[in-house]
Design a protein around this motif. Structure first.
Motif, mmCIF file in Angstrom:
data_model
loop_
_atom_site.group_PDB
_atom_site.id
_atom_site.type_symbol
_atom_site.label_atom_id
_atom_site.label_comp_id
_atom_site.label_asym_id
_atom_site.label_seq_id
_atom_site.Cartn_x
_atom_site.Cartn_y
_atom_site.Cartn_z
ATOM 1 N N VAL A 43 41.341 47.446 38.521
ATOM 2 C CA VAL A 43 42.444 46.502 38.692
ATOM 3 C C VAL A 43 41.926 45.293 39.463
ATOM 4 C CG1 VAL A 43 44.755 46.111 39.601
ATOM 5 C CG2 VAL A 43 44.140 48.365 38.673
ATOM 6 N N SER A 45 43.067 41.806 41.196
ATOM 7 C CA SER A 45 44.230 41.063 41.679
ATOM 8 C C SER A 45 43.764 39.744 42.289
ATOM 9 C CB SER A 45 44.996 41.880 42.722
ATOM 10 O OG SER A 45 45.382 43.142 42.207
ATOM 11 N N VAL A 187 43.013 45.885 34.273
ATOM 12 C CA VAL A 187 44.289 45.234 34.554
ATOM 13 C C VAL A 187 43.998 43.973 35.360
ATOM 14 C CG1 VAL A 187 46.562 45.436 35.630
ATOM 15 C CG2 VAL A 187 45.495 47.451 34.560
ATOM 16 N N GLU A 189 45.923 40.998 37.586
ATOM 17 C CA GLU A 189 47.147 40.540 38.252
ATOM 18 C C GLU A 189 46.891 39.168 38.873
ATOM 19 O OE1 GLU A 189 48.567 45.032 39.694
ATOM 20 O OE2 GLU A 189 47.809 43.574 41.137
ATOM 21 N N HIS A 190 47.898 38.323 38.795
ATOM 22 C CA HIS A 190 47.779 36.991 39.397
ATOM 23 C C HIS A 190 49.064 36.656 40.141
ATOM 24 C CE1 HIS A 190 47.082 32.403 39.041
ATOM 25 N NE2 HIS A 190 46.407 32.889 40.063
ATOM 26 N N GLY A 192 50.769 38.379 42.180
ATOM 27 C CA GLY A 192 51.715 39.475 42.181
ATOM 28 C C GLY A 192 52.268 39.876 40.834
ATOM 29 N N ARG A 193 51.763 39.294 39.746
ATOM 30 C CA ARG A 193 52.291 39.604 38.415
ATOM 31 C C ARG A 193 51.164 40.052 37.487
ATOM 32 N NH1 ARG A 193 53.282 36.585 33.683
ATOM 33 N NH2 ARG A 193 52.311 34.750 34.662
ATOM 34 N N VAL A 194 51.404 41.112 36.712
ATOM 35 C CA VAL A 194 50.412 41.578 35.737
ATOM 36 C C VAL A 194 50.390 40.601 34.570
ATOM 37 C CG1 VAL A 194 49.765 43.411 34.140
ATOM 38 C CG2 VAL A 194 50.680 43.993 36.395
ATOM 39 N N ARG A 197 46.509 43.384 30.392
ATOM 40 C CA ARG A 197 46.220 44.813 30.533
ATOM 41 C C ARG A 197 45.505 45.282 29.269
ATOM 42 N NH1 ARG A 197 48.181 49.100 33.637
ATOM 43 N NH2 ARG A 197 47.749 51.113 32.684
#
Length: 596
Positions: A43, A45, A187, A189-190, A192-194, A197
């Motif tokens: 993941v 982020s 995954v 995320e940027h 706080g949003r996915v 994926r």
């Protein structure tokens, strides 16, 4: 200044200048570490495109607490222990520079839990100082947080681009990882949003779904599947048929033993394979996986590990070229409706639908003359009338006949396009472009079959080159002679050219020799003579083909369609233009709003 030992923190910052260029560089290094740790899920982020925060979390084997501080030291790694290991590297990373380099230009927090530890531990690095390990609430795996990239080197931070630009770079590199490792879930995320994926893909359906998610429906629809093996070399993946091409080389992915790289030898092989099927200035699209024994490829030639060096570059070049050339040769008119994710599906013979007998005036070129234009060695069908010629060919209304890929001719439109019906619907064929390809392939076959004939020059041509190029010419004299270039060395930096290919007798002989030697120096081989010859044959084919506005009768049109189906690369003319397009029944129904 006196010679002095640089402090470790400054050494790390110098190393960071090679390894860490922008947020995407950090992501690449950390994801590679996660993959080497056996992660099945990664993941990534970001905050503010990675300028404020980069967090990479994986479920790999983790780092024992006793080794956390050591992992942040330069040249500390678990991936190699000797020179033999370095010469057969199979891991993504191996230098042990990534973590200390990143920590020297950002605030880094490292948390990890090894299977043998009761819980996770974390350490922090600030200005080169590593904290003592502290307990941390993390499941098995590793989490690396990189905050305020280049906070202590403001001159470099000023070179970072807008948030969207930096994010797009990270998005692109994660797409490459997703294409390189189908067995791992990625995954992104940027803020706080996915935003992306890629679920792990362990069967053909899920792999097609991931390919579509990474490269889009259009690439997938035009993809030709590749699966080749030659000795120790293997090649798999997909290459898009020429009609799917790009203005930029942004859909080109090459993986060598799982590592995404850029390589000039591979790039040259791809350009050669697409040489006469791609429109000028356009770029092919592909996802290729090249397998090479680790001992035959050096991955330690670039600080960011984006380039490799092959021990036998010529063998790799020839293997790539022949594999792609064969795939493109098989993708002509035997191909029909695109099949998502696995290549182009051949049209299946189907029972023909009832239709009116096609009719068109037979005021055009006799069929025997049409065939003679591109099959001079074979006598054309003996016919003088439309009815006699048509009688020798299958008709759509014959219930026992199979519909060929390009179908049967219905009519001619404005003397330019042939309209034909196949099992899928309507096919439009540009008769000049199609005939040009047929003629060109016929001329090439004859030229290659007879070999390259040479012509002795009445006045030898003096070619002035560098001494190194003259040495190279002498070294490859026998190979050059096979391509019709026969010369003597006239001095340390000059050649005396005595024979040239007969087909290129009027060309710039000195320029041709220089170009050939330049190719030899860069790629270890040269196809320059063949390229020059093919360009001339292409011009001959263009002038020798059926011209636009020439009225053909139905038999002549069907003869042209059948020859297209027998000709390699007939989906495109010599200049890269498509020769035919398919309009299936669903598309036609949509045009006329049928079924609504």
């Amino acid at each position: 200044m006196t010679i002095q030992q640089l402090p470790d923190h400054l050494v790390n910052q110098i190393a960071a200048g090679e390894v860490v260029e922008r947020p995407v560089s950090v992501v690449k290094e950390l994801v590679e570490n996660a993959l080497d740790a056996g992660a099945q899920s990664v993941v990534v982020s970001l905050e503010q495109g990675g300028k404020d925060l980069i967090r990479v979390t994986d479920d790999g084997v983790g780092i024992p607490v006793a080794e956390l501080a050591l992992a942040l030291q330069r040249h500390a790694t678990s991936k190699i222990t000797s020179l033999d290991d370095l010469e057969q590297v199979e891991t993504m990373g191996f230098r042990g520079e990534a973590l200390p380099s990143i920590a020297s230009v950002a605030r880094l927090d490292l948390a990890s839990r090894h299977a043998d530890d009761p819980h996770a531990w974390s350490v922090r690095v600030r200005q080169g100082t590593i904290s003592e390990p502290e307990p941390h609430a993390l499941q098995q795996g590793t989490r690396v947080e990189v905050a305020d990239l280049f906070y202590n080197t403001p001159a470099r931070r000023k070179f970072l681009r807008a948030e969207r630009t930096e994010f797009n770079h990270v998005d692109g590199v994660l797409r490459r990882f997703a294409l390189g490792r189908f067995d791992v879930t990625f995954v992104l995320e940027h803020n706080g949003r996915v935003v992306a994926r890629y679920d792990a893909a362990d069967d053909e359906t899920s792999r097609e779904r991931r390919l579509r998610a990474a490269l889009g429906d259009e690439f997938t629809a035009h993809a030709l599947s590749i699966d080749e093996q030659r000795g120790d070399l293997s090649l798999g993946g997909w290459v898009a048929e020429p009609r799917f091409n790009r203005a930029q080389a942004d859909r080109q992915f090459l993986f060598v033993n799982g590592r995404a790289v850029r390589d000039r030898i591979a790039a040259h092989a791809v350009r050669q394979a697409f040489q006469d099927v791609l429109f000028h200035g356009r770029h092919p699209a592909f996802v290729l996986y090249l397998g090479v024994p680790p001992s035959l490829v050096d991955v330690n030639v670039h600080p960011q590990k984006t380039e490799v060096r092959f021990r036998d570059g010529r063998a790799v070049h020839d293997f790539l070229f022949s594999s792609l050339h064969r795939a493109l040769a098989d993708s002509g008119t035997g191909a029909g409706a695109p099949r998502p994710g696995g290549g182009i599906e051949a049209l299946r013979p189907a029972a023909p639908q009832h239709q009116r007998e096609p009719s068109q005036g037979g005021m055009g070129l006799p069929l025997a003359q049409v065939a003679a234009l591109y099959r001079p060695a074979e006598p054309g069908p003996a016919t003088e009338t439309t009815q006699a010629a048509t009688a020798t060919l299958p008709h759509p209304e014959d219930s026992d006949s199979e519909i060929p890929p390009l179908g049967f001719a219905l009519a001619q439109l404005h003397g330019i396009y042939i309209l034909s019906q196949n099992a899928h619907g309507l096919v439009l064929t540009d008769m000049h472009a199609a005939h040009e390809r047929i003629t060109y392939e016929g001329l090439k076959s004859r030229f290659e079959g007879e070999g390259i004939r040479t012509q002795r020059l009445l006045v030898p041509v003096s070619v002035h080159i560098s001494e190194a190029e003259a040495d190279l010419a002498e070294e490859h004299a026998d190979s050059l002679a096979e391509f019709g270039l026969v010369f003597d060395r006239a001095g340390p930096d000059s050649l005396l050219l005595r024979e040239v290919p007969a087909l290129l007798a009027g060309a710039d002989a000195a320029g041709l020799v220089r170009d050939v030697l330049s190719d030899l120096a860069r790629h270890g081989r040269s196809d320059r003579v063949r390229q020059e010859a093919n360009e001339l044959l292409s011009t001959m084919a263009c002038h020798g083909s059926v011209r636009a506005h020439r009225i053909l009768n139905v038999a002549e049109m069907n003869a042209l369609l059948r020859d297209m189906e027998r000709t390699e690369r007939s989906g495109h003319c010599n200049h890269g233009r498509p020769t035919w397009v398919q309009l299936d029944m669903a598309s036609l129904d949509r045009l006329f709003l049928r079924g609504r």
